[in-house]
Design a protein around this motif. Structure first.
Motif, PDB file in Angstrom:
ATOM      1  N   ILE A  17      23.598  28.270  15.014  1.00  0.00           N
ATOM      2  CA  ILE A  17      22.424  28.674  14.230  1.00  0.00           C
ATOM      3  C   ILE A  17      22.653  28.366  12.753  1.00  0.00           C
ATOM      4  CG2 ILE A  17      20.958  30.614  13.576  1.00  0.00           C
ATOM      5  CD1 ILE A  17      21.811  31.994  16.187  1.00  0.00           C
ATOM      6  N   VAL A  18      21.677  27.680  12.138  1.00  0.00           N
ATOM      7  CA  VAL A  18      21.799  27.383  10.707  1.00  0.00           C
ATOM      8  C   VAL A  18      20.791  28.165   9.868  1.00  0.00           C
ATOM      9  CG1 VAL A  18      22.792  25.103  11.054  1.00  0.00           C
ATOM     10  CG2 VAL A  18      20.308  25.335  10.906  1.00  0.00           C
ATOM     11  N   SER A  19      19.768  28.751  10.512  1.00  0.00           N
ATOM     12  CA  SER A  19      18.800  29.554   9.758  1.00  0.00           C
ATOM     13  C   SER A  19      17.957  30.385  10.708  1.00  0.00           C
ATOM     14  CB  SER A  19      17.891  28.649   8.914  1.00  0.00           C
ATOM     15  OG  SER A  19      16.952  29.423   8.175  1.00  0.00           O
ATOM     16  N   LEU A  20      17.579  31.564  10.216  1.00  0.00           N
ATOM     17  CA  LEU A  20      16.699  32.476  10.957  1.00  0.00           C
ATOM     18  C   LEU A  20      15.477  32.798  10.105  1.00  0.00           C
ATOM     19  CD1 LEU A  20      19.477  34.958  12.143  1.00  0.00           C
ATOM     20  CD2 LEU A  20      18.324  33.271  13.591  1.00  0.00           C
ATOM     21  N   SER A  21      14.460  33.376  10.734  1.00  0.00           N
ATOM     22  CA  SER A  21      13.268  33.752   9.974  1.00  0.00           C
ATOM     23  C   SER A  21      13.592  34.873   8.997  1.00  0.00           C
ATOM     24  CB  SER A  21      12.148  34.190  10.919  1.00  0.00           C
ATOM     25  OG  SER A  21      12.298  35.553  11.299  1.00  0.00           O
ATOM     26  N   HIS A  22      12.773  34.997   7.951  1.00  0.00           N
ATOM     27  CA  HIS A  22      13.053  36.006   6.918  1.00  0.00           C
ATOM     28  C   HIS A  22      12.861  37.431   7.416  1.00  0.00           C
ATOM     29  CE1 HIS A  22       8.679  35.534   6.659  1.00  0.00           C
ATOM     30  NE2 HIS A  22       8.643  36.682   6.030  1.00  0.00           N
ATOM     31  N   PHE A  23      12.290  37.601   8.603  1.00  0.00           N
ATOM     32  CA  PHE A  23      12.168  38.937   9.182  1.00  0.00           C
ATOM     33  C   PHE A  23      13.454  39.379   9.873  1.00  0.00           C
ATOM     34  CE2 PHE A  23       7.647  37.489   9.411  1.00  0.00           C
ATOM     35  CZ  PHE A  23       7.127  38.407   8.520  1.00  0.00           C
ATOM     36  N   ALA A  24      14.363  38.461  10.110  1.00  0.00           N
ATOM     37  CA  ALA A  24      15.537  38.743  10.934  1.00  0.00           C
ATOM     38  C   ALA A  24      16.424  39.840  10.361  1.00  0.00           C
ATOM     39  CB  ALA A  24      16.345  37.465  11.133  1.00  0.00           C
ATOM     40  N   THR A  25      16.429  40.009   9.041  1.00  0.00           N
ATOM     41  CA  THR A  25      17.300  41.013   8.413  1.00  0.00           C
ATOM     42  C   THR A  25      16.571  42.313   8.077  1.00  0.00           C
ATOM     43  OG1 THR A  25      16.888  39.993   6.250  1.00  0.00           O
ATOM     44  CG2 THR A  25      18.863  39.292   7.433  1.00  0.00           C
ATOM     45  N   ASP A  26      15.351  42.454   8.546  1.00  0.00           N
ATOM     46  CA  ASP A  26      14.565  43.661   8.281  1.00  0.00           C
ATOM     47  C   ASP A  26      14.879  44.701   9.356  1.00  0.00           C
ATOM     48  OD1 ASP A  26      12.587  45.640   8.073  1.00  0.00           O
ATOM     49  OD2 ASP A  26      11.149  44.220   7.234  1.00  0.00           O
ATOM     50  N   PRO A  27      15.546  45.806   9.021  1.00  0.00           N
ATOM     51  CA  PRO A  27      15.915  46.799  10.030  1.00  0.00           C
ATOM     52  C   PRO A  27      14.721  47.396  10.770  1.00  0.00           C
ATOM     53  CG  PRO A  27      17.104  47.191   7.977  1.00  0.00           C
ATOM     54  CD  PRO A  27      16.034  46.179   7.676  1.00  0.00           C
ATOM     55  N   GLY A  28      13.573  47.409  10.123  1.00  0.00           N
ATOM     56  CA  GLY A  28      12.401  47.975  10.768  1.00  0.00           C
ATOM     57  C   GLY A  28      11.782  47.076  11.814  1.00  0.00           C
ATOM     58  N   MET A  29      12.186  45.803  11.833  1.00  0.00           N
ATOM     59  CA  MET A  29      11.576  44.852  12.755  1.00  0.00           C
ATOM     60  C   MET A  29      12.592  44.147  13.648  1.00  0.00           C
ATOM     61  SD  MET A  29       8.850  43.104  10.110  1.00  0.00           S
ATOM     62  CE  MET A  29       7.864  42.355  11.401  1.00  0.00           C
ATOM     63  N   PRO A  57      21.542  32.065   6.658  1.00  0.00           N
ATOM     64  CA  PRO A  57      20.464  31.768   5.712  1.00  0.00           C
ATOM     65  C   PRO A  57      19.110  32.052   6.375  1.00  0.00           C
ATOM     66  CG  PRO A  57      22.039  29.952   5.843  1.00  0.00           C
ATOM     67  CD  PRO A  57      22.365  30.882   6.967  1.00  0.00           C
ATOM     68  N   LEU A  58      18.143  32.443   5.553  1.00  0.00           N
ATOM     69  CA  LEU A  58      16.813  32.772   6.066  1.00  0.00           C
ATOM     70  C   LEU A  58      15.802  31.724   5.641  1.00  0.00           C
ATOM     71  CD1 LEU A  58      16.772  36.606   5.289  1.00  0.00           C
ATOM     72  CD2 LEU A  58      17.589  35.446   7.359  1.00  0.00           C
ATOM     73  N   ASN A  59      14.716  31.611   6.421  1.00  0.00           N
ATOM     74  CA  ASN A  59      13.631  30.694   6.067  1.00  0.00           C
ATOM     75  C   ASN A  59      12.296  31.419   6.163  1.00  0.00           C
ATOM     76  OD1 ASN A  59      12.070  29.935   8.718  1.00  0.00           O
ATOM     77  ND2 ASN A  59      14.248  29.903   9.292  1.00  0.00           N
ATOM     78  N   TYR A  60      11.308  30.863   5.481  1.00  0.00           N
ATOM     79  CA  TYR A  60       9.961  31.438   5.465  1.00  0.00           C
ATOM     80  C   TYR A  60       8.974  30.588   6.260  1.00  0.00           C
ATOM     81  CZ  TYR A  60      11.491  34.887   2.073  1.00  0.00           C
ATOM     82  OH  TYR A  60      12.139  35.939   1.469  1.00  0.00           O
ATOM     83  N   GLY A  61       9.494  29.778   7.166  1.00  0.00           N
ATOM     84  CA  GLY A  61       8.643  29.011   8.053  1.00  0.00           C
ATOM     85  C   GLY A  61       7.950  27.835   7.408  1.00  0.00           C
ATOM     86  N   ARG A  62       8.475  27.327   6.301  1.00  0.00           N
ATOM     87  CA  ARG A  62       7.874  26.174   5.631  1.00  0.00           C
ATOM     88  C   ARG A  62       8.586  24.895   6.054  1.00  0.00           C
ATOM     89  NH1 ARG A  62       7.733  30.098   1.201  1.00  0.00           N
ATOM     90  NH2 ARG A  62       9.803  29.379   0.544  1.00  0.00           N
ATOM     91  N   ALA A  63       7.812  23.856   6.278  1.00  0.00           N
ATOM     92  CA  ALA A  63       8.370  22.602   6.777  1.00  0.00           C
ATOM     93  C   ALA A  63       9.408  22.025   5.825  1.00  0.00           C
ATOM     94  CB  ALA A  63       7.252  21.587   7.016  1.00  0.00           C
ATOM     95  N   GLU A  64       9.158  22.143   4.520  1.00  0.00           N
ATOM     96  CA  GLU A  64      10.072  21.555   3.546  1.00  0.00           C
ATOM     97  C   GLU A  64      11.465  22.188   3.628  1.00  0.00           C
ATOM     98  OE1 GLU A  64       7.185  22.886   2.949  1.00  0.00           O
ATOM     99  OE2 GLU A  64       5.870  21.418   1.973  1.00  0.00           O
ATOM    100  N   GLU A  65      11.505  23.517   3.651  1.00  0.00           N
ATOM    101  CA  GLU A  65      12.802  24.193   3.657  1.00  0.00           C
ATOM    102  C   GLU A  65      13.523  24.019   4.986  1.00  0.00           C
ATOM    103  OE1 GLU A  65      12.556  28.444   3.324  1.00  0.00           O
ATOM    104  OE2 GLU A  65      10.752  28.569   4.566  1.00  0.00           O
ATOM    105  N   ILE A  66      12.767  23.900   6.079  1.00  0.00           N
ATOM    106  CA  ILE A  66      13.395  23.715   7.388  1.00  0.00           C
ATOM    107  C   ILE A  66      13.931  22.297   7.546  1.00  0.00           C
ATOM    108  CG2 ILE A  66      12.942  23.630   9.875  1.00  0.00           C
ATOM    109  CD1 ILE A  66      11.043  25.997   9.496  1.00  0.00           C
ATOM    110  N   SER A  67      13.162  21.306   7.105  1.00  0.00           N
ATOM    111  CA  SER A  67      13.563  19.906   7.309  1.00  0.00           C
ATOM    112  C   SER A  67      14.858  19.564   6.570  1.00  0.00           C
ATOM    113  CB  SER A  67      12.441  18.960   6.877  1.00  0.00           C
ATOM    114  OG  SER A  67      12.155  19.105   5.495  1.00  0.00           O
ATOM    115  N   ILE A  68      15.074  20.150   5.386  1.00  0.00           N
ATOM    116  CA  ILE A  68      16.276  19.810   4.627  1.00  0.00           C
ATOM    117  C   ILE A  68      17.537  20.404   5.259  1.00  0.00           C
ATOM    118  CG2 ILE A  68      15.021  19.590   2.449  1.00  0.00           C
ATOM    119  CD1 ILE A  68      16.085  22.312   1.629  1.00  0.00           C
TER     120      ILE A  68
END
Length: 273
Positions: A42-54, A65-76
């Motif tokens: 795993i190289v990245s998870l969604s930004h919700f992954a570290t939210d204890p409530g979810m 590392p976390l991502n916000y589901g944007r193509a630019e940040e995922i592709s790099i």
């Protein structure tokens, strides 16, 4: 692999090379990926992954590392596999595929067959089918061990704006697995709908599960209905809907077990009255 073969056979079923740069852009794919993948995959998870409530694996997710589901940040990140939901941003999915990046969209899972199918597919996608099979065996054993109340208890799960969750939602599935009949049912209510509080009172439920964990989502005016005085006269429970209620995955069985135990207590109290 030829293009024709790629189209003819579902990608998750391919005997492809083990993906080593996996990006998950959905909370529920995060959960299964963390449970089934090798840590180095795993190289990245969604930004919700570290939210204890979810996220039930929020502590484990802090190592990634976390991502916000944007193509630019995922592709790099140069992923060889992107895990998404069928409800994930279609523009992101389209762009990633245009860039030649493999994207697998797993549909939401609420029913037991759907949950089992998603676990199996995730194991195949990550190259760990034996781990997925063991997860399913453990899931079945845990589910079979849950002691439920006898039939006859009725419950409702109510969220913001008085929305009631029907039998084809994950909330409805958890109620059913815990041994409760769902008050929110009937024509047009498979997936739920807004439930007037007056109707809820008239239904005389044995349990009303109110609200849920908000995580990083904050609060809204729509949640004010959950503080309506009429709910004080109903057998309400708050704080039950934690991160385990978020995804159709093994962690939900903890919520089922807790709810079933509560049902048995309600049942005992009715007998003693």
């Amino acid at each position: 692999m030829t293009a024709a073969l790629w189209v003819a056979v579902p990608a998750w079923a391919q005997p492809a090379d083990l993906p080593m740069r996996v990006v998950s852009m959905n909370l529920c794919t995060d959960q299964l990926a963390l449970a089934l993948a090798d840590p180095g995959q795993i190289v990245s998870l969604s930004h919700f992954a570290t939210d204890p409530g979810m996220s039930v694996h929020w502590k484990q997710a802090e190592d990634y590392p976390l991502n916000y589901g944007r193509a630019e940040e995922i592709s790099i990140l140069r992923p060889d596999l992107v895990l998404a939901d069928t409800w994930s941003n279609p523009d992101t999915i389209r762009m990633l595929k245009t860039l030649g990046i493999r994207v697998e969209q797993l549909p939401p899972s609420t029913s037991l067959p759907e949950i089992r199918d998603r676990i199996t597919k995730m194991g195949a996608l990550l190259g760990h089918p034996k781990r997925a099979a063991k997860m399913l065996a453990d899931f079945d054993a845990r589910l079979a061990a849950i002691k439920r109340p006898a039939k006859g208890l009725r419950a409702a799960v109510i969220g913001p704006s008085g929305y009631g969750y029907g039998p084809r939602t994950l909330e409805g599935q958890i109620l059913a697995l815990a041994g409760f009949d769902n008050v929110v049912s009937g024509p047009g209510l498979d997936f739920g709908g807004r439930l007037p509080l007056e109707d809820l009172v008239m239904d005389h439920p044995d349990l009303v599960i109110v609200g849920g964990s908000q995580g990083s989502m904050g609060t809204s005016r729509a949640q004010s209905v959950l503080d309506h005085p009429v709910l004080r006269d109903l057998p309400t429970q708050r704080g039950l809907r934690d991160a385990r209620w978020t995804c159709g995955a093994p962690a939900m069985l903890g919520a089922v077990a807790d709810l079933a135990a509560l049902g048995r207590k309600i049942e005992q109290s009715k007998v003693s009255q």
